[in-house]
Design a protein around this motif. Structure first.
Motif, PDB file in Angstrom:
ATOM      1  N   GLU A 138      75.416  73.365  45.306  1.00  0.00           N
ATOM      2  CA  GLU A 138      76.284  73.475  44.137  1.00  0.00           C
ATOM      3  C   GLU A 138      76.091  74.814  43.429  1.00  0.00           C
ATOM      4  O   GLU A 138      77.053  75.429  42.958  1.00  0.00           O
ATOM      5  CB  GLU A 138      75.999  72.321  43.175  1.00  0.00           C
TER       6      GLU A 138
ATOM      7  N   TRP B  51      67.138  71.929  37.464  1.00  0.00           N
ATOM      8  CA  TRP B  51      68.320  71.273  38.002  1.00  0.00           C
ATOM      9  C   TRP B  51      68.346  71.460  39.508  1.00  0.00           C
ATOM     10  O   TRP B  51      68.119  72.554  40.016  1.00  0.00           O
ATOM     11  CB  TRP B  51      69.595  71.874  37.422  1.00  0.00           C
TER      12      TRP B  51
ATOM     13  N   SER C  24      78.275  60.031  42.041  1.00  0.00           N
ATOM     14  CA  SER C  24      78.671  61.183  41.234  1.00  0.00           C
ATOM     15  C   SER C  24      79.256  62.281  42.101  1.00  0.00           C
ATOM     16  O   SER C  24      80.220  62.946  41.716  1.00  0.00           O
ATOM     17  CB  SER C  24      77.485  61.704  40.429  1.00  0.00           C
TER      18      SER C  24
ATOM     19  N   ARG D 219      70.858  79.210  36.555  1.00  0.00           N
ATOM     20  CA  ARG D 219      70.681  78.095  37.479  1.00  0.00           C
ATOM     21  C   ARG D 219      69.855  78.515  38.704  1.00  0.00           C
ATOM     22  O   ARG D 219      68.976  77.792  39.145  1.00  0.00           O
ATOM     23  CB  ARG D 219      72.039  77.567  37.936  1.00  0.00           C
TER      24      ARG D 219
ATOM     25  N   LYS E 145      70.194  62.269  33.248  1.00  0.00           N
ATOM     26  CA  LYS E 145      70.382  62.918  34.546  1.00  0.00           C
ATOM     27  C   LYS E 145      69.066  63.172  35.270  1.00  0.00           C
ATOM     28  O   LYS E 145      69.027  63.851  36.296  1.00  0.00           O
ATOM     29  CB  LYS E 145      71.127  64.244  34.377  1.00  0.00           C
TER      30      LYS E 145
ATOM     31  N   GLY F 218      82.910  66.393  34.765  1.00  0.00           N
ATOM     32  CA  GLY F 218      81.679  67.165  34.888  1.00  0.00           C
ATOM     33  C   GLY F 218      80.589  66.661  33.961  1.00  0.00           C
ATOM     34  O   GLY F 218      79.426  66.531  34.359  1.00  0.00           O
ATOM     35  N   LYS F 219      80.946  66.328  32.721  1.00  0.00           N
ATOM     36  CA  LYS F 219      79.963  65.784  31.780  1.00  0.00           C
ATOM     37  C   LYS F 219      79.513  64.393  32.211  1.00  0.00           C
ATOM     38  O   LYS F 219      78.337  64.035  32.060  1.00  0.00           O
ATOM     39  CB  LYS F 219      80.558  65.744  30.370  1.00  0.00           C
TER      40      LYS F 219
ATOM     41  N   GLY G 249      77.210  64.964  35.201  1.00  0.00           N
ATOM     42  CA  GLY G 249      76.130  65.913  34.974  1.00  0.00           C
ATOM     43  C   GLY G 249      76.242  67.194  35.779  1.00  0.00           C
ATOM     44  O   GLY G 249      75.238  67.826  36.092  1.00  0.00           O
ATOM     45  N   SER G 250      77.470  67.604  36.138  1.00  0.00           N
ATOM     46  CA  SER G 250      77.666  68.818  36.929  1.00  0.00           C
ATOM     47  C   SER G 250      78.021  69.989  36.022  1.00  0.00           C
ATOM     48  O   SER G 250      79.143  70.079  35.510  1.00  0.00           O
ATOM     49  CB  SER G 250      78.769  68.612  37.965  1.00  0.00           C
ATOM     50  N   ALA G 251      77.061  70.904  35.837  1.00  0.00           N
ATOM     51  CA  ALA G 251      77.320  72.083  35.012  1.00  0.00           C
ATOM     52  C   ALA G 251      78.374  72.968  35.652  1.00  0.00           C
ATOM     53  O   ALA G 251      79.179  73.605  34.964  1.00  0.00           O
ATOM     54  CB  ALA G 251      76.027  72.866  34.799  1.00  0.00           C
TER      55      ALA G 251
ATOM     56  N   HIS H 180      73.424  68.545  40.294  1.00  0.00           N
ATOM     57  CA  HIS H 180      73.643  68.016  38.951  1.00  0.00           C
ATOM     58  C   HIS H 180      72.673  66.889  38.641  1.00  0.00           C
ATOM     59  O   HIS H 180      73.006  65.932  37.941  1.00  0.00           O
ATOM     60  CB  HIS H 180      75.095  67.549  38.767  1.00  0.00           C
ATOM     61  N   ARG H 181      71.460  67.010  39.166  1.00  0.00           N
ATOM     62  CA  ARG H 181      70.371  66.099  38.843  1.00  0.00           C
ATOM     63  C   ARG H 181      69.137  66.899  38.451  1.00  0.00           C
ATOM     64  O   ARG H 181      68.938  68.026  38.910  1.00  0.00           O
ATOM     65  CB  ARG H 181      70.039  65.195  40.051  1.00  0.00           C
TER      66      ARG H 181
END
Length: 338
Positions: free
Chosen positions: A129, A287, A55, A254, A326, A189-190, A193-195, A290-291
């Motif tokens: 991230e 988070w 990913s 986040r 995720k 991104g979806k 799983g990266s917001a 992205h996990r």
């Protein structure tokens, strides 16, 4: 249930698969895995690291492509700015360059996230991230300041716009370039799983609509109202500031370990439905990049054997990973009750 009981053998790490659809992405990481020291020794743990690496690599590839696309779009607009003098187009061009630069901190973050956890960074480098998201907010704010300054200067000193047709065409180019990048970033991104990448794609989509505002300003000049050009530039500046507000709010959540409530709900529902679980206590999730990393407290009967508790944990972990694709780590704490 209340309180937290002894840890020791009651903890279980579930590093596992993150849903299907990754077979085509995992093609180049077997040599990397040989240099890693993943958590645990199960095949699930290795697959978890494999998915995370895949990913990150896909995120980097998306950033490279979108960076090139936005730079080309901005350069085309800059050429028109040079011989048209449109401050609205200048503001949009500056913003597009700024949006292209937001790919750089995310790129660095994805590259860092590929590094394995160690004794100093025991959770790995996924937090990079979030730090990249803070840098992105700063870049967007800077672009707003530059665009606002140029617009106010033109409003005070006057604005002369020529080649109005080219200005309108450049605005359309800006819209199309940003929309294509937005769709690409949001889709990738979806998928991974990266917001941060999804938010950056939504940011690009908003930029596309500000490019359409440039077209409106050019039409105003064509109809004999040149003051519309710097006014549209100011309008774009205000739009950027709203993006700054929304992005800053998202990054605050986040950085404070906020997670979507439906994630906690899903884990609670899964835990409650596993045979042998008499109750569900505290559920925590956050988070990391992205996990998702999570902890859940379950109640089991006092006479249940250790092997039965292990079976409950395994089933809970498997069901939770299906419910929350995720989810990378799940720590299950079994507490005797009743």
């Amino acid at each position: 249930m209340s309180g937290r009981h002894g840890h020791g053998d009651d903890h279980h790490d579930a590093d596992g698969h993150h849903g299907g659809g990754w077979a085509g992405v995992r093609r180049s990481f077997s040599h990397v895995l040989s240099h890693l020291n993943p958590f645990g020794h199960s095949h699930d743990a290795a697959d978890s690291v494999d998915d995370a690496l895949a990913s990150n690599e896909e995120g980097i590839r998306a950033l490279k492509i979108s960076l090139v696309a936005l730079v080309v779009t901005a350069l085309l607009q800059a050429v028109v700015v040079a011989f048209s003098g449109s401050v609205a187009l200048l503001a949009d061009t500056i913003h597009n360059f700024g949006d292209a630069l937001t790919a750089l901190p995310l790129w660095v973050a994805f590259a860092l996230a590929k590094r394995p956890a160690n004794r100093a960074y025991t959770y790995g480098y996924g937090r990079a991230e979030d730090l990249a998201g803070v840098a992105i907010v700063g870049l967007i704010l800077f672009s707003a300041c530059v665009a606002g300054y140029q617009s106010v200067t033109k409003l005070i000193n006057g604005s002369e716009v020529s080649n109005v047709g080219w200005v309108a065409a450049a605005g359309v180019v800006g819209f199309l370039g940003n929309e294509l990048v937005a769709q690409f970033r949001i889709r990738v991104g979806k998928k991974i799983g990266s917001a941060a990448l999804v938010a950056d794609g939504q940011h690009a989509r908003t930029d596309g609509f500000t490019s359409l505002a440039v077209v409106a300003g050019a039409l105003g000049v064509a109809f004999g109202y040149p003051i519309l050009d710097p006014l549209v530039g100011l309008g774009i500046t205000v739009a950027i500031l709203f993006i700054v507000k929304d992005s800053a709010s998202s990054m605050w959540r986040r950085m404070m370990d906020a997670v979507e409530p439906e994630v906690v709900d899903s884990i609670e529902e899964v835990a409650a439905g596993v045979p042998g679980v008499e109750g569900v206590g505290v559920v925590r999730a956050r988070w990391v990049g992205h996990r998702i990393h999570s902890e859940v407290e379950i109640g089991v009967l006092g006479g249940v054997s250790a092997s039965e508790i292990a079976r409950i944990r395994e089933r809970l972990s498997a069901e939770a990973r299906r419910a929350v694709p995720k989810l990378e780590r799940l720590v299950v704490e079994a507490v005797p009750c009743g």
